[in-house]
Design a protein around this motif. Structure first.
Motif, PDB file in Angstrom:
ATOM      1  N   HIS A  96    -113.736  78.895  32.467  1.00 43.30           N
ATOM      2  CA  HIS A  96    -114.386  80.165  32.831  1.00 43.30           C
ATOM      3  C   HIS A  96    -113.346  81.187  33.284  1.00 43.30           C
ATOM      4  O   HIS A  96    -113.351  81.668  34.419  1.00 43.30           O
ATOM      5  CB  HIS A  96    -115.426  79.938  33.928  1.00 43.30           C
ATOM      6  CG  HIS A  96    -116.533  78.996  33.540  1.00 43.30           C
ATOM      7  ND1 HIS A  96    -117.491  79.329  32.602  1.00 43.30           N
ATOM      8  CD2 HIS A  96    -116.828  77.738  33.946  1.00 43.30           C
ATOM      9  CE1 HIS A  96    -118.333  78.323  32.455  1.00 43.30           C
ATOM     10  NE2 HIS A  96    -117.960  77.347  33.249  1.00 43.30           N
ATOM     11  N   ALA A  98    -112.529  84.362  32.114  1.00 40.32           N
ATOM     12  CA  ALA A  98    -112.695  85.817  32.038  1.00 40.32           C
ATOM     13  C   ALA A  98    -112.795  86.509  33.399  1.00 40.32           C
ATOM     14  O   ALA A  98    -112.209  87.572  33.592  1.00 40.32           O
ATOM     15  CB  ALA A  98    -113.898  86.170  31.162  1.00 40.32           C
ATOM     16  N   GLU A 118    -116.390  75.253  27.738  1.00 37.52           N
ATOM     17  CA  GLU A 118    -117.443  76.240  27.510  1.00 37.52           C
ATOM     18  C   GLU A 118    -117.268  77.063  26.242  1.00 37.52           C
ATOM     19  O   GLU A 118    -118.197  77.774  25.838  1.00 37.52           O
ATOM     20  CB  GLU A 118    -117.585  77.179  28.720  1.00 37.52           C
ATOM     21  CG  GLU A 118    -116.452  78.163  28.924  1.00 37.52           C
ATOM     22  CD  GLU A 118    -115.306  77.623  29.750  1.00 37.52           C
ATOM     23  OE1 GLU A 118    -114.429  78.420  30.136  1.00 37.52           O
ATOM     24  OE2 GLU A 118    -115.283  76.403  30.028  1.00 37.52           O
ATOM     25  N   THR A 119    -116.095  76.995  25.589  1.00 35.92           N
ATOM     26  CA  THR A 119    -115.941  77.752  24.347  1.00 35.92           C
ATOM     27  C   THR A 119    -115.777  76.865  23.114  1.00 35.92           C
ATOM     28  O   THR A 119    -115.585  77.377  22.012  1.00 35.92           O
ATOM     29  CB  THR A 119    -114.769  78.762  24.432  1.00 35.92           C
ATOM     30  OG1 THR A 119    -113.546  78.065  24.670  1.00 35.92           O
ATOM     31  CG2 THR A 119    -115.015  79.791  25.520  1.00 35.92           C
ATOM     32  N   LEU A 240    -125.334  85.041  28.692  1.00 34.82           N
ATOM     33  CA  LEU A 240    -124.036  84.469  28.344  1.00 34.82           C
ATOM     34  C   LEU A 240    -123.468  85.178  27.128  1.00 34.82           C
ATOM     35  O   LEU A 240    -124.146  85.331  26.109  1.00 34.82           O
ATOM     36  CB  LEU A 240    -124.169  82.975  28.021  1.00 34.82           C
ATOM     37  CG  LEU A 240    -122.909  82.300  27.468  1.00 34.82           C
ATOM     38  CD1 LEU A 240    -121.841  82.191  28.559  1.00 34.82           C
ATOM     39  CD2 LEU A 240    -123.225  80.931  26.891  1.00 34.82           C
ATOM     40  N   SER A 245    -116.811  87.994  30.233  1.00 35.87           N
ATOM     41  CA  SER A 245    -117.520  88.244  31.488  1.00 35.87           C
ATOM     42  C   SER A 245    -118.976  88.572  31.195  1.00 35.87           C
ATOM     43  O   SER A 245    -119.294  89.228  30.199  1.00 35.87           O
ATOM     44  CB  SER A 245    -116.880  89.414  32.230  1.00 35.87           C
ATOM     45  OG  SER A 245    -115.558  89.103  32.621  1.00 35.87           O
ATOM     46  N   ASP A 270    -120.453  81.766  36.994  1.00 36.25           N
ATOM     47  CA  ASP A 270    -119.187  81.225  36.493  1.00 36.25           C
ATOM     48  C   ASP A 270    -118.463  82.231  35.607  1.00 36.25           C
ATOM     49  O   ASP A 270    -117.234  82.175  35.477  1.00 36.25           O
ATOM     50  CB  ASP A 270    -119.431  79.941  35.695  1.00 36.25           C
ATOM     51  CG  ASP A 270    -119.472  78.702  36.578  1.00 36.25           C
ATOM     52  OD1 ASP A 270    -118.758  78.689  37.589  1.00 36.25           O
ATOM     53  OD2 ASP A 270    -120.206  77.767  36.249  1.00 36.25           O
ATOM     54  N   GLN A 271    -119.216  83.111  34.969  1.00 35.44           N
ATOM     55  CA  GLN A 271    -118.616  84.144  34.123  1.00 35.44           C
ATOM     56  C   GLN A 271    -118.685  85.512  34.788  1.00 35.44           C
ATOM     57  O   GLN A 271    -118.698  86.535  34.126  1.00 35.44           O
ATOM     58  CB  GLN A 271    -119.333  84.187  32.771  1.00 35.44           C
ATOM     59  CG  GLN A 271    -119.158  82.933  31.925  1.00 35.44           C
ATOM     60  CD  GLN A 271    -117.718  82.684  31.496  1.00 35.44           C
ATOM     61  OE1 GLN A 271    -117.192  81.595  31.644  1.00 35.44           O
ATOM     62  NE2 GLN A 271    -117.063  83.698  30.959  1.00 35.44           N
TER      63      GLN A 271
END
Length: 371
Positions: A96, A98, A118-119, A240, A245, A270-271
């Protein structure tokens, strides 16, 4: 490959990167696993359980970080952990980045290969390593929000599902993805009135097909958000944009539209969070108030239910752990474009375009670095 599993040190984080079952699978594939002592205590896994699975037990985190070729974690490395990363080492965990310039700077300086759960993508366009924690967080958001609505916790003093003869509370869910749909499941189950707002009509159609008349839907506009904020008791932020962000959908001025004692649960924290007034909190001190509105912004919500969360996470991370260990990080990333999408920082460069854009770095194509 020597895989290291340190104990998580974030506030009230009880999950662990690998279960004994995952360790056993890695050992069966010919790898070594070094687990920090009591790393699995939060899920009820003892050092003896890990030894039985074939792991070695390290007395300190420093031993794990110093020896392991790949570190498998759950939460982003804290400053003391980032200081132990080195060039040539692979880090596989949630990052996370960003909204976190300090972490990004340290990861770039380390020279390590940093892959973010997450990506990582899937053939269907989903985010398979984020999905299970989004499912958990979405369901927990209603549980946490309902608790915060109690008067003793600053809320409106309202039972979310109501009782016969008393109207149920209203839940507004911003974002109809994995978090939003799982929040809706729980809110509907409690008997609340549920409204989901999303910018995609296709997402809203899917939700209506799933829930029928148990929910209302609206396309995301400033007008629709303001209109529903005014009479909502609990607002869930579940938007999301992968790697980037979160957009700020609710400004501080918009809080004045809400009723005193209403509750915000920002799962997108988280973002960076999707409310202008959001700031990350912990399980130890989960809430604060702004203009009479209770904010719950715990950045590691699934850590509160570590047994469920760790098992769910390992179900999806294990195949990637094995691929990285079997082939080595560079070859695994070259061979698997979905794993490659998880590469955020490598060799002192930012390799994720969204992170680079958010933090002012020049983005380097992962393939350029790998080749």
């Amino acid at each position: 490959m020597l895989i290291g599993v340190p104990k998580e040190i974030k506030n009230h984080e009880y999950r662990v990167g690998m279960t004994p079952g995952s360790v056993r699978e890695a050992v069966t594939h010919g790898h070594e696993v070094l687990v920090q002592t009591v790393a699995g205590a939060g899920i009820g896994a003892s050092d003896a359980d890990y030894r039985a699975a074939g792991a070695r037990i390290a007395d300190t985190a420093a031993e794990v970080w110093a020896q392991a070729q790949m570190i498998v974690k759950v939460k982003e490395p804290q400053a003391v952990e980032r200081a132990q990363l080195r060039a040539g080492q692979t880090l596989f965990t949630y990052l996370h980045l960003a909204p976190d310039p300090e972490q990004t700077k340290d990861l770039v300086a380390s020279g390590a290969t940093c892959i973010a759960y997450e990506t990582v993508t899937a053939a269907n366009g989903g985010l398979p390593l984020l999905a299970p924690m989004s499912e958990v967080a979405g369901r927990m958001s209603i549980q946490a929000g309902a608790s915060c609505l109690e008067r003793s916790k600053g809320g409106r003093g309202l039972l979310l599902g109501g009782v016969p003869g008393v109207e149920a509370g209203k839940v507004l869910i911003l974002g109809g993805g994995v978090v939003g749909s799982n929040a809706a499941i729980m809110a509907i189950g409690l008997g609340a009135q549920v409204v989901v707002i999303d910018r995609s009509v296709d997402v809203l159609r899917r939700l209506v097909a799933q829930f029928g008349t148990s929910i209302q839907t609206a396309v995301s506009t400033r007008d629709s958000i303001e209109r529903h904020l005014a009479d909502s008791d609990l607002v869930i932020g579940g938007v999301l944009i992968p790697g980037a962000s979160a957009p700020k959908l609710v400004s501080k001025a918009m809080l004045k539209l809400m009723r005193p004692g209403a509750v915000i649960v920002d799962v997108a924290i988280d973002q960076g969070g999707c409310f202008e007034t959001s700031r990350a909190t912990t399980h130890a001190e989960p809430t604060y108030e702004v203009d009479g509105i209770v904010h719950y912004c715990v950045a590691n919500m699934p850590g509160g239910v570590p047994r469920t969360s760790t098992m769910a996470l390992n179900n999806v991370t294990l195949p990637f752990i094995l691929e990285l260990a079997n082939k080595g990080a560079r070859q695994a990333l070259l061979d698997n474009l979905h794993l490659r999408a998880g590469l955020n920082v490598a060799g002192g460069k930012v390799t994720n375009a969204e992170v680079a854009h958010a933090l002012g770095y020049e983005a380097v194509d992962p393939l350029t670095w790998l080749k």
